[in-house]
Design a protein around this motif. Sequence first.
Motif, mmCIF file in Angstrom:
data_model
loop_
_atom_site.group_PDB
_atom_site.id
_atom_site.type_symbol
_atom_site.label_atom_id
_atom_site.label_comp_id
_atom_site.label_asym_id
_atom_site.label_seq_id
_atom_site.Cartn_x
_atom_site.Cartn_y
_atom_site.Cartn_z
ATOM 1 N N LEU A 51 0.836 -1.199 0.000
ATOM 2 C CA LEU A 51 0.000 0.000 0.000
ATOM 3 C C LEU A 51 0.872 1.251 0.000
ATOM 4 O O LEU A 51 1.887 1.311 0.698
ATOM 5 N N VAL A 52 0.466 2.235 -0.772
ATOM 6 C CA VAL A 52 1.114 3.539 -0.741
ATOM 7 C C VAL A 52 0.416 4.336 0.353
ATOM 8 O O VAL A 52 -0.809 4.487 0.347
ATOM 9 N N VAL A 53 1.201 4.817 1.339
ATOM 10 C CA VAL A 53 0.662 5.524 2.501
ATOM 11 C C VAL A 53 1.104 6.980 2.444
ATOM 12 O O VAL A 53 2.286 7.273 2.273
ATOM 13 N N ARG A 54 0.141 7.872 2.620
ATOM 14 C CA ARG A 54 0.419 9.303 2.597
ATOM 15 C C ARG A 54 0.163 9.874 3.982
ATOM 16 O O ARG A 54 -0.813 9.511 4.637
ATOM 17 N N ASP A 55 1.041 10.795 4.413
ATOM 18 C CA ASP A 55 0.898 11.423 5.725
ATOM 19 C C ASP A 55 1.044 12.927 5.569
ATOM 20 O O ASP A 55 2.144 13.476 5.640
ATOM 21 N N LEU A 63 4.076 0.551 2.275
ATOM 22 C CA LEU A 63 3.890 -0.496 3.263
ATOM 23 C C LEU A 63 3.754 -1.823 2.536
ATOM 24 O O LEU A 63 2.774 -2.043 1.826
ATOM 25 N N GLU A 64 4.768 -2.686 2.679
ATOM 26 C CA GLU A 64 4.732 -3.993 2.019
ATOM 27 C C GLU A 64 3.615 -4.840 2.597
ATOM 28 O O GLU A 64 3.222 -4.665 3.750
ATOM 29 N N SER A 65 3.124 -5.778 1.808
ATOM 30 C CA SER A 65 2.019 -6.629 2.271
ATOM 31 C C SER A 65 2.419 -7.462 3.482
ATOM 32 O O SER A 65 1.571 -7.798 4.308
ATOM 33 N N SER A 66 3.707 -7.773 3.635
ATOM 34 C CA SER A 66 4.149 -8.540 4.806
ATOM 35 C C SER A 66 3.982 -7.740 6.100
ATOM 36 O O SER A 66 3.903 -8.316 7.178
ATOM 37 N N GLN A 83 8.133 2.091 4.426
ATOM 38 C CA GLN A 83 9.498 2.378 4.002
ATOM 39 C C GLN A 83 9.504 3.308 2.788
ATOM 40 O O GLN A 83 8.468 3.733 2.318
ATOM 41 N N ARG A 84 10.716 3.574 2.303
ATOM 42 C CA ARG A 84 10.874 4.363 1.088
ATOM 43 C C ARG A 84 10.151 3.695 -0.069
ATOM 44 O O ARG A 84 10.069 2.475 -0.135
ATOM 45 N N MET A 85 9.658 4.477 -0.980
ATOM 46 C CA MET A 85 8.902 3.975 -2.115
ATOM 47 C C MET A 85 9.812 3.206 -3.082
ATOM 48 O O MET A 85 10.753 3.772 -3.625
ATOM 49 N N PRO A 86 9.541 1.901 -3.298
ATOM 50 C CA PRO A 86 10.336 1.152 -4.289
ATOM 51 C C PRO A 86 9.843 1.470 -5.702
ATOM 52 O O PRO A 86 8.732 1.978 -5.891
#
Length: 160
Positions: A51-55, A63-66, A83-86
């Motif tokens: 998921l791409v998380v915005r703050d 946020l990886e699925s794990s 984490q940083r966007m891959p």
Amino acid sequence: MTDRGGGTIAVVIEMTGMKRLIGLPVILDGRQIGTVARGVVSADGKKLYGLVVRDGLRASRFLESSGILMLGKVSVICGKKPQRMPREAAFRLFRVTDANGARIGLVTDALLDENTLRVTALEISSGPVDDLIAGRWYATVYDVRSIGLTGHVTVPCRQN
């Protein structure tokens, strides 16, 4: 599965669409760390990659699925910080064709099994007019061919 009376209990699969996740708060250790901007499927189109998380005004994080503990009705509970966007976070499913190569439409959403984070179906739109007349439809059998950061979906030919 059986109940105490010896009857059979049906297993219920909880499903949600990735579009429904947009805007849900992401919770880590009891506090909100952002909201879901969008979901990303894996390159084979069969599971949620993350998921791409915005703050607020900060840069989007991934946020990886794990790290996802639960996809709830009102929030997403995670077990680790985004984490940083891959590079792979920009992957999107796009065009849909049948096995003969005829263009059918576009992928508009993906239905997820909330427990396994597997994609159970893809919602496909054939265009605005067709959506009004016949509605959107779901493909449960499909194949994805990755071309860069875009996924080309192929579905079996329809039988009339």
